[in-house]
Design an enzyme around this catalytic site. Structure first.
Site, PDB file in Angstrom:
ATOM      1  CG  ASP A   1     -70.734  53.980  49.122  1.00 18.60           C
ATOM      2  OD1 ASP A   1     -71.866  53.571  48.779  1.00 18.60           O
ATOM      3  OD2 ASP A   1     -69.741  53.888  48.377  1.00 18.60           O
TER       4      ASP A   1
HETATM    5  C1  BGC Z   1     -71.654  52.459  45.714  1.00 21.84           C
HETATM    6  C2  BGC Z   1     -72.329  53.804  45.564  1.00 21.84           C
HETATM    7  C3  BGC Z   1     -73.792  53.586  45.270  1.00 21.84           C
HETATM    8  C4  BGC Z   1     -74.403  52.773  46.374  1.00 21.84           C
HETATM    9  C5  BGC Z   1     -75.875  52.492  46.195  1.00 21.84           C
HETATM   10  C6  BGC Z   1     -72.361  51.563  46.707  1.00 21.84           C
HETATM   11  O1  BGC Z   1     -71.841  50.274  46.687  1.00 21.84           O
HETATM   12  O2  BGC Z   1     -70.313  52.634  46.115  1.00 21.84           O
HETATM   13  O3  BGC Z   1     -71.708  54.537  44.558  1.00 21.84           O
HETATM   14  O4  BGC Z   1     -74.429  54.808  45.100  1.00 21.84           O
HETATM   15  O5  BGC Z   1     -73.739  51.522  46.449  1.00 21.84           O
HETATM   16  O6  BGC Z   1     -76.079  51.570  45.175  1.00 21.84           O
END
Ligand code: BGC
Length: 752
Positions: free
Chosen positions: A227
């Protein structure tokens, strides 16, 4: 791409570089070897593709916003999910995106999780099925899905650091199960690990999670990415099987990886595994790219509206207030009628192409009056707006109040602190119900809310966050063009303190103890015999359905055989309708604690008035199994299982029973406190006990043999400990010492 050749030519520095992003959304280019970059993007309810990172880091292109997962899950419709996935896949192709980041299939442990709107359900079977269907749709268009957030990311509070403390059975049965389904059934190109830790270990460097379970057990052969910002120790992450760090670490972690290889702390072979998977993803993406794909936003907008109308859940419909009679005067009250809340905040937020509001869309049906009633930028009653709304309501025959949670109430990044609607909206509903008896409340929220007004209104429509087509979809349901067919994918407790995670959400310090174990959602309310406000699987229709002719292919079967279950469903009302038929399995008697019933099948059927259809379910071993840590595997305990067909988890229409024989045997260790019933697992053990209690076992016969056996059988049935057999016996020859000798022999048979 000849990946073996490229790997052989790449330097350690280049391999390390490949294993982290170039920027926020791209992998790195290695010009020397013609390795292109690919782009990934959020997701998952539409595209959030950045226009231009350097100039407009927060500006996304205009895209169609489809219903969020909280809504689509209520469709209980795999085809609908696939359709949505296909549309998104095509949009990605048009925009040259290789992977769409989503869907999330984390379990809704508490109604308070700020990201619940992005997740499907409190039930792992439903969550897994819906996420798998979404990914099948996306990937059928040659674009990679990315199931996230692996795993146990069930709150936003302290999401970068908390450790979810969960026992293994709960992990397997509840929190990992949806991911397992997706991996096995949809074969996603990618998985995104979660921010949090699990039992102390960061997901981004959790070898047990990312390699032992994900790859070795479930057979995942795609790429794992972090993530955004979830990496704690990059070198440990490579070892654990975290292939791609996102976004870029600006070279910092690449350097650490190179140094670890140079120092011999990380083998080049381990780095190669990750680099290979990055190359495989790039190769797959390049092969599947179809940049000429058209994107017809108007068509997708219409699709978004249609899908939304299939997700809406009718929770209450007294006096047949719905569908609304267009011959009567209707008032729409509440700001969300004119400016709906249709999506959640955070990384899935879409720059919506066009938003349908219910007030405008009502013109397709009739003329309605409108009053704003409340504001959403603060939770303060505006007396002028309330008075105006009351007057508007008084002048109408039917009143529809659009209420719900404003953006500031729920979003990625923080959790809710309570389950109430804004006080200003509750006050408005109170005032309106004083002057009108025909009130319907339409809700826009990403997660359950308390409904103190439930008894005072005639109708309740749960529209969730239904995407940019929400206004039209709500009107289609309100005016009866669409017969609602959504069913709740989560329980609505009467109050927050009824929820099983209440005492441990969001936990304290860096540990969150999942003390409720497997008893999440309806598993808890059913076990505790607590009445929810609306149960899991519940939803009304404008027609009625009759269930009949439940038929099981077997009365008894071995756990490795498939049980086929058939049931007939008939539309007994006057209008076309769809019904989400649910199958629950209940282990009648178990030596471990199990839920009262668990969802193991669902099918959505469409029926014209008077029409009947046969619905078929196939249940395999897993439908009867629980996860048994003793054997680190799924285990079906011999016995009777009820197969329940329901219109909701609390509305079981038909039940039949099947006996399932176990294909595995548990290692049992016996001592005086062991359960006498466990001896049944060793057929020889039972015989031995009979001989022993019957006195023919070396000791010779004695008079009370029959009486002893009767008592022992009773003790077995009542699951009493073995020492009960000693205390039950009137015969002095059956002593603790003799029993211990007997237990030794049992352990011998059990292989201990
Ligand atoms: C989120 C993800 C997301 C990623 C990219 C993160 O903060 O938890 O779900 O895909 O950011 O934006």
């Amino acid at each position: 791409m000849n990946i073996d050749k490229i790997l052989a030519e790449l330097t350690v520095e280049e391999k390390a570089a490949l294993c982290s992003g170039a920027d926020f959304w791209h992998t790195k280019i290695i010009e020397r070897l013609d390795i292109p970059a690919i782009m990934v993007s959020d997701g998952p309810h539409g595209l959030r593709k950045n226009i231009d990172l350097a100039e407009n880091p927060n500006q996304a292109i205009e895209a169609v916003c489809f219903p969020a997962a909280c809504a689509t899950a209520c469709s209980f419709d795999r085809k609908l999910m696939e359709t949505l996935g296909k549309a998104i896949g095509e949009e990605c192709q048009h925009e040259k995106l290789s992977v769409i980041l989503g869907p999330g299939c984390n379990i809704k442990r508490s109604p308070l999780c700020g990201r619940n709107f992005e997740y499907f359900s409190e039930d792992p079977f439903l969550a897994g099925q819906m996420a798998a269907a979404h990914i099948r749709g996306v990937q059928s268009k040659g674009v990679g899905g990315c199931v996230k957030h692996f795993a146990v990311n069930n709150q936003e509070a302290r999401r970068f650091s908390y450790s979810a403390e969960v026992d293994e059975r709960t992990l397997r049965e509840i929190y990992l199960a949806p991911f397992e389904t997706v991996i096995r059934e949809a074969k996603p190109w990618t998985v995104m690990c979660s921010y949090n830790r699990i039992n102390g270990v960061h997901s981004s460097q959790n070898k047990w999670l990312l390699t032992d379970v994900l790859r070795d057990e479930w057979g995942f052969d795609g790429l794992v990415m972090s993530d955004w910002g979830a990496v704690d120790d990059r070198v440990e992450g490579i070892r654990a099987g975290l292939d791609l760090e996102m976004p870029t670490s600006y070279g910092k972690n690449d350097k650490l990886v190179v140094e670890a290889v140079e120092r011999g702390e990380l083998s080049e072979a381990e780095l190669d595994k990750c680099a290979r998977r990055v190359l495989e993803l790039i190769d797959r993406a390049c092969d599947s790219a179809r940049p000429d794909t058209e994107w017809d936003k108007v068509k997708d907008h219409e699709l978004a509206r249609k899908l939304a109308s299939e997700c809406i859940v009718l929770l209450k419909n007294d006096k047949g207030i719905l569908p609304l009679d267009t011959g009567k005067k209707t008032a729409f009250i509440g700001m969300f009628a004119a400016a709906p809340r249709f999506q959640g905040g955070g990384s899935s937020h879409i720059n919506a192409f066009r938003v349908d509001d219910a007030y405008s869309c009502s013109k397709e049906y009739t003329t309605v009056s409108y009053a704003q009633g409340y504001v959403t930028d603060r939770d303060e009653t505006d007396d002028f707006l309330v008075n105006e709304a009351v007057k508007t309501a008084q002048a109408a025959d039917n009143v529809v109040i659009f209420a719900g949670l404003p953006d500031s109430f729920e979003s990625e990044g923080y959790d809710r602190t309570h389950m109430r609607l804004p006080e200003c909206q509750l006050h408005l509903i109170d005032e309106i119900t004083k002057v009108s008896k025909n009130v319907v409340v339409v809700l826009h929220n990403g997660s359950p809310v308390e409904m103190p007004f439930a008894d005072k209104v005639s109708g309740i429509v749960e529209a969730y966050l239904c995407g940019e087509g929400t206004g039209g979809a709500v009107c289609d349901v309100l005016f009866g063009k669409v017969n609602p067919s959504g069913k709740l994918a989560e329980s609505f407790p009467k109050k927050l303190s009824d929820n099983p995670s209440y005492l441990n959400f969001p936990g304290e310090g860096d540990r969150v103890v999942y003390a409720e174990g497997q008893f999440v959602g309806y598993r808890y309310y059913d076990k505790k015999e607590l009445e929810p406000l609306f149960p899991f699987g519940y939803g009304l229709s404008y027609t009625t359905f009759e269930y009949s002719d439940l038929h099981l292919s077997h009365n008894e079967l071995d756990s490795d055989q498939t049980l086929t279950v058939e049931v007939t469903v008939k539309n007994t009302g006057k209008v076309f309708g769809k019904e989400a038929v649910q199958l629950y399995v209940a282990d009648r008697e178990s030596s471990v604690t199990r839920p009262v019933r668990e969802l193991k099948g669902f099918e959505k059927v469409a029926l014209a008035p008077g029409e009947s259809k046969k619905v078929v379910f196939r249940l395999d071993e897993r439908a009867f199994a629980y996860y048994e840590p003793l054997i680190e595997d799924w285990f079906v305990e011999y016995g009777a299982f009820d197969i329940m067909i329901g219109a909701s988890s609390r509305d079981i229409r038909l039940t039949d029973t099947v006996y399932v024989n176990s294909s595995k045997r548990l290692p049992v260790h016996f001592d005086l406190n062991s359960n006498l019933g466990d001896i049944r697992q060793l057929p020889e053990g039972r015989e031995m006990l009979e001989r022993f209690m019957g006195g023919t076992d070396a000791v010779g016969g004695f008079d009370e043999a029959d009486e002893n056996m009767r008592r022992v059988s009773e003790a077995m049935t009542n699951e009493l400990p073995i020492r009960a057999a000693v205390s039950f016996s009137d015969d002095p020859r059956i002593t603790r010492d003799r029993m211990k000798e007997f237990i030794d022999r049992l352990n011998g048979i059990a292989g201990n």
